[in-house]
Design a protein around this motif. Sequence first.
Motif, PDB file in Angstrom:
ATOM      1  N   UNK A  66      39.031  31.421  52.844  1.00 20.22           N
ATOM      2  CA  UNK A  66      40.059  32.214  51.214  1.00 20.22           C
ATOM      3  C   UNK A  66      41.375  31.306  52.652  1.00 20.22           C
ATOM      4  N   UNK A  67      42.110  31.676  51.333  1.00 17.47           N
ATOM      5  CA  UNK A  67      43.523  31.012  51.540  1.00 17.47           C
ATOM      6  C   UNK A  67      43.395  29.605  52.256  1.00 17.47           C
ATOM      7  N   UNK A  68      44.599  29.560  53.386  1.00 13.36           N
ATOM      8  CA  UNK A  68      44.205  28.799  54.557  1.00 13.36           C
ATOM      9  C   UNK A  68      44.227  29.498  56.009  1.00 13.36           C
ATOM     10  N   UNK A  69      42.400  30.254  55.278  1.00 12.51           N
ATOM     11  CA  UNK A  69      42.720  31.175  56.531  1.00 12.51           C
ATOM     12  C   UNK A  69      41.101  30.427  56.497  1.00 12.51           C
ATOM     13  N   UNK A  70      40.259  30.794  57.797  1.00 15.76           N
ATOM     14  CA  UNK A  70      38.697  30.675  57.826  1.00 15.76           C
ATOM     15  C   UNK A  70      38.008  31.806  58.902  1.00 15.76           C
ATOM     16  N   UNK A 120      40.852  32.276  61.607  1.00 12.10           N
ATOM     17  CA  UNK A 120      41.727  31.181  61.744  1.00 12.10           C
ATOM     18  C   UNK A 120      43.288  30.955  60.814  1.00 12.10           C
ATOM     19  N   UNK A 121      44.834  30.878  60.801  1.00 16.40           N
ATOM     20  CA  UNK A 121      44.891  30.731  59.389  1.00 16.40           C
ATOM     21  C   UNK A 121      46.563  29.982  59.443  1.00 16.40           C
ATOM     22  N   UNK A 122      46.960  29.195  58.530  1.00 12.35           N
ATOM     23  CA  UNK A 122      48.791  28.989  58.762  1.00 12.35           C
ATOM     24  C   UNK A 122      49.218  30.390  58.772  1.00 12.35           C
ATOM     25  N   UNK A 123      48.469  31.621  57.931  1.00 10.53           N
ATOM     26  CA  UNK A 123      49.312  32.512  57.170  1.00 10.53           C
ATOM     27  C   UNK A 123      48.680  33.809  57.821  1.00 10.53           C
ATOM     28  N   UNK A 124      49.744  34.611  58.555  1.00 12.30           N
ATOM     29  CA  UNK A 124      48.849  35.682  59.049  1.00 12.30           C
ATOM     30  C   UNK A 124      47.963  36.502  57.495  1.00 12.30           C
ATOM     31  N   UNK A 125      48.867  36.606  56.672  1.00 12.90           N
ATOM     32  CA  UNK A 125      48.489  37.494  55.480  1.00 12.90           C
ATOM     33  C   UNK A 125      46.786  37.055  54.683  1.00 12.90           C
ATOM     34  N   UNK A 126      47.041  35.357  54.973  1.00  9.94           N
ATOM     35  CA  UNK A 126      45.476  35.279  54.546  1.00  9.94           C
ATOM     36  C   UNK A 126      44.470  35.645  55.147  1.00  9.94           C
ATOM     37  N   UNK A 127      44.515  35.423  56.823  1.00  9.45           N
ATOM     38  CA  UNK A 127      43.430  35.626  57.859  1.00  9.45           C
ATOM     39  C   UNK A 127      43.252  37.697  57.541  1.00  9.45           C
ATOM     40  N   UNK A 128      44.472  38.214  57.484  1.00  3.71           N
ATOM     41  CA  UNK A 128      43.728  39.554  57.494  1.00  3.71           C
ATOM     42  C   UNK A 128      43.620  39.981  56.445  1.00  3.71           C
TER      43      UNK A 128
END
Length: 199
Positions: free
Chosen positions: A85-89, A109-117
């Motif tokens: 989802x987004x930058x997250x996997x 993990x992801x580039x953005x904490x928001x994407x991970x959450x």
Amino acid sequence: MSANLYFTDEVRNLPGFKSTPYADGSGDRMQIGGITLFNDRGRLCTFVGDEGAKLPEELQKYVAEFSLYITMAEVARRETGIYCQGSAEAELEVAEYSKGRLGYRVRARGKKAEDVRELLRMIRAGEIRPERSYEGQQIGMSRSELEAKVASLAEKNGELHSAMRKLAELRKLADDLRAERWPWCSKISVADKIRQWIG
């Protein structure tokens, strides 16, 4: 739960970066902007909560990755596999949640904490399916199946070789029958000759 923010090496060159060796020689105490940094296999990181760290504005652009490791109860069935989802996997696997009770382990993990959450929230809510499921039917054959197949093919190959040898002998018999003169040729004599050739 364990959550980390990883930074690019450029952080080391910022004016506020401080690195002081520990007295026992085990490494360096590193800080920047009031945040303590650690060396995680060559990468600079800091431990944060689920909601992420309150980073100074000047450090935001140096964040390389936000990672989250969590175990959760099996409130509802979730499909194991890789979610995106987004930058997250995130990778979701079955794991022990508490003693004798199964749940799920999520590594995200992801580039953005928001994407991970957001990805974690979607998994919990059952609003997303994995990009790569771990629950699909396996393709191909197992080693034991392959070994059985090889043995079966070897047996059939032997049978085919034997049949081809007998066919070659029958062709030779036909050539011999055509070439030889049999004054008293009968079905019995031909049958005997065939038996003689094929054994």
